[in-house]
Write a protein that holds these residues in place. Sequence first.
Motif, mmCIF file in Angstrom:
data_model
loop_
_atom_site.group_PDB
_atom_site.id
_atom_site.type_symbol
_atom_site.label_atom_id
_atom_site.label_comp_id
_atom_site.label_asym_id
_atom_site.label_seq_id
_atom_site.Cartn_x
_atom_site.Cartn_y
_atom_site.Cartn_z
ATOM 1 N N ASP A 194 0.829 -1.207 0.000
ATOM 2 C CA ASP A 194 0.000 0.000 0.000
ATOM 3 C C ASP A 194 0.865 1.260 0.000
ATOM 4 O O ASP A 194 0.571 2.238 -0.697
ATOM 5 N N ALA A 195 1.920 1.239 0.814
ATOM 6 C CA ALA A 195 2.808 2.403 0.896
ATOM 7 C C ALA A 195 3.498 2.658 -0.438
ATOM 8 O O ALA A 195 3.643 3.812 -0.869
ATOM 9 N N VAL A 196 3.908 1.598 -1.110
ATOM 10 C CA VAL A 196 4.535 1.746 -2.430
ATOM 11 C C VAL A 196 3.539 2.368 -3.408
ATOM 12 O O VAL A 196 3.869 3.319 -4.134
ATOM 13 N N ARG A 197 2.329 1.855 -3.431
ATOM 14 C CA ARG A 197 1.327 2.400 -4.361
ATOM 15 C C ARG A 197 1.016 3.862 -4.050
ATOM 16 O O ARG A 197 0.811 4.667 -4.956
ATOM 17 N N GLU A 198 1.001 4.197 -2.770
ATOM 18 C CA GLU A 198 0.768 5.599 -2.403
ATOM 19 C C GLU A 198 1.892 6.484 -2.935
ATOM 20 O O GLU A 198 1.641 7.580 -3.453
ATOM 21 N N ARG A 199 3.132 6.003 -2.837
ATOM 22 C CA ARG A 199 4.273 6.799 -3.289
ATOM 23 C C ARG A 199 4.245 7.015 -4.799
ATOM 24 O O ARG A 199 4.642 8.083 -5.286
ATOM 25 N N VAL A 200 3.798 5.999 -5.556
ATOM 26 C CA VAL A 200 3.871 6.097 -7.023
ATOM 27 C C VAL A 200 2.545 6.535 -7.641
ATOM 28 O O VAL A 200 2.462 6.752 -8.850
ATOM 29 N N GLY A 201 1.500 6.639 -6.834
ATOM 30 C CA GLY A 201 0.236 7.165 -7.334
ATOM 31 C C GLY A 201 -0.659 6.166 -8.027
ATOM 32 O O GLY A 201 -1.412 6.537 -8.939
ATOM 33 N N VAL A 202 -0.631 4.906 -7.595
ATOM 34 C CA VAL A 202 -1.515 3.893 -8.179
ATOM 35 C C VAL A 202 -2.675 3.625 -7.219
ATOM 36 O O VAL A 202 -2.461 3.283 -6.051
ATOM 37 N N ARG A 203 -3.881 3.789 -7.732
ATOM 38 C CA ARG A 203 -5.085 3.440 -6.981
ATOM 39 C C ARG A 203 -5.984 2.616 -7.886
ATOM 40 O O ARG A 203 -6.087 2.871 -9.083
ATOM 41 N N TYR A 204 -6.671 1.636 -7.291
ATOM 42 C CA TYR A 204 -7.566 0.781 -8.051
ATOM 43 C C TYR A 204 -8.975 1.360 -8.048
ATOM 44 O O TYR A 204 -9.371 2.057 -7.109
ATOM 45 N N PRO A 205 -9.739 1.106 -9.113
ATOM 46 C CA PRO A 205 -11.082 1.696 -9.210
ATOM 47 C C PRO A 205 -11.970 1.424 -7.997
ATOM 48 O O PRO A 205 -12.720 2.305 -7.585
ATOM 49 N N SER A 206 -11.899 0.221 -7.433
ATOM 50 C CA SER A 206 -12.748 -0.088 -6.275
ATOM 51 C C SER A 206 -12.392 0.790 -5.083
ATOM 52 O O SER A 206 -13.262 1.148 -4.276
ATOM 53 N N GLU A 207 -11.110 1.170 -4.960
ATOM 54 C CA GLU A 207 -10.699 2.049 -3.864
ATOM 55 C C GLU A 207 -11.228 3.467 -4.070
ATOM 56 O O GLU A 207 -11.666 4.119 -3.128
ATOM 57 N N MET A 208 -11.212 3.913 -5.310
ATOM 58 C CA MET A 208 -11.713 5.256 -5.606
ATOM 59 C C MET A 208 -13.225 5.328 -5.422
ATOM 60 O O MET A 208 -13.772 6.311 -4.930
ATOM 61 N N ALA A 209 -13.913 4.220 -5.780
ATOM 62 C CA ALA A 209 -15.363 4.169 -5.597
ATOM 63 C C ALA A 209 -15.708 4.197 -4.123
ATOM 64 O O ALA A 209 -16.654 4.875 -3.699
ATOM 65 N N ALA A 210 -14.932 3.473 -3.294
ATOM 66 C CA ALA A 210 -15.182 3.445 -1.857
ATOM 67 C C ALA A 210 -14.967 4.817 -1.245
ATOM 68 O O ALA A 210 -15.699 5.237 -0.341
ATOM 69 N N THR A 211 -13.972 5.553 -1.746
ATOM 70 C CA THR A 211 -13.701 6.908 -1.236
ATOM 71 C C THR A 211 -14.862 7.848 -1.557
ATOM 72 O O THR A 211 -15.267 8.669 -0.726
ATOM 73 N N ARG A 212 -15.416 7.720 -2.767
ATOM 74 C CA ARG A 212 -16.540 8.575 -3.155
ATOM 75 C C ARG A 212 -17.769 8.323 -2.300
ATOM 76 O O ARG A 212 -18.511 9.236 -1.953
ATOM 77 N N VAL A 213 -18.003 7.042 -1.945
ATOM 78 C CA VAL A 213 -19.142 6.698 -1.099
ATOM 79 C C VAL A 213 -18.947 7.268 0.289
ATOM 80 O O VAL A 213 -19.839 7.832 0.899
#
Length: 333
Positions: A314-333
Motif C-alpha cells: 500500500d505504501a509503495v502504491r501511495e508513493r507512485v500514485g496507483v489506486r484501483y477503481p474499487s478504492e476510488m469508488a469506496a472513497t466517493r461513497v
Amino acid sequence: MRETVRWGILATGGIAERFTTDLLTLDGAEVVAVASRTEASAKAFADRFGIPRAYGDWEGLFTDEDVDIVYVATPHHAHREAAGRALEAGKAVLCEKALTLNTREAEELVTLSRDRGLFLMEAMWMYCNPLIQRLAELVRDGAIGEVRTVQADFGLQGPFDADHRLRDPAVGGGALLDLGVYPVSFAQLLLGEPDTVQAHALISPEGVDLNTGMLLGWESGASALLSCSLEADTPLTASVTGTLGRIDVPRGFFFPERFTLLRNGAEPEEYVNEDDPQSLRHEAAEVMRCLRAGGTASPLVPLDGSLAVMRTLDAVRERVGVRYPSEMAATRV
C-alpha cells in the motif's frame, strides 16, 4: 480433522491448474469440487483432474458440505469477496497472493477468520520452500552477522497488450501485486516490516505500475533495494548481506534450486534443494498439517506477516500514485 483433507478449487486458470496438479501428489489430499463463473469452465477442469463435482457459481462450492478448505485462485480484485464468503460459509481458506488488493481488505479477512476460528493462509509458496526456510534460519542464527542489505528483483520481458489482465487496474493489475510481492515478502521474511518506504514507478496509460523500484529502510540501519517489472526480464536473483558475510540466491530466488553462503574469510558453502523447487505441494502440505493439528494459521506464513507485506505494498502504491477503481469508488461513497 480427519486424515484426508477435502479441497474445493475456486477458479480454473493457470495457477489453479498448477496447484491442483501438485496437490494431488500428496497423500491424504482429495479434491472434491471445483467452481468457476461458468459451468463449462468448471466441468472442463473437473474432467481434467477427475474431480467429482463442478459448479458454475461460487455458492455451490461454499455450501458443499464435503469441502473442508477452499483454495482461492481468482484475480486479486476478487480475493476479498471469495475468501470472505468462504469463511462466512465455515470453510478454511488458502488464498493466492497478494492476499487482497489492499490492507483494509486483508484486515477484514484476518478479522473474519479469527472471529470464526477458521484457518486462513496467504498462498506465499516461497515461504514454504525448504531452502528458503533454511536461508531464513541461517540469517536468524547469525551466519552472516547483522543484516545490512537485501536485494531482490522480479521482472518479465513483456510487452503485455493493453487489454491483458496485468494492465487492467480493475483486477489489480500492474507489476507490484503479481511480481513485487515476492521481493517485498523476501525482504520482510528476513527483516520484518520496514520503518520507511520509498518508491518510483513507470505508470501505464491505464494507471498501473509497469516498472517499479523500491527502497525499504529499517531503524537498525538495514535497507532493501527491490524491483519489479512488466517490461524487462530482470535477473530474478536475491542477495542478503550482513556484517559477517553474504548469501546469494541465483535466478529464480523465490523457488531456489540452490544458494551460496559466503562467510567472511571462509570457503563458499553451497546449499542445494533436493526436491522439485517449483512445486506448490510444500504450501499445500503446510496447510494440511495445520488443519490436522487444529490450527487456524500457519507459523510459516503468519497472518500478521501477510498484513505487514500488504501495508508495504500500500505504501509503495501511495508513493507512485496507483489506486484501483474499487478504492476510488469506496472513497466517493
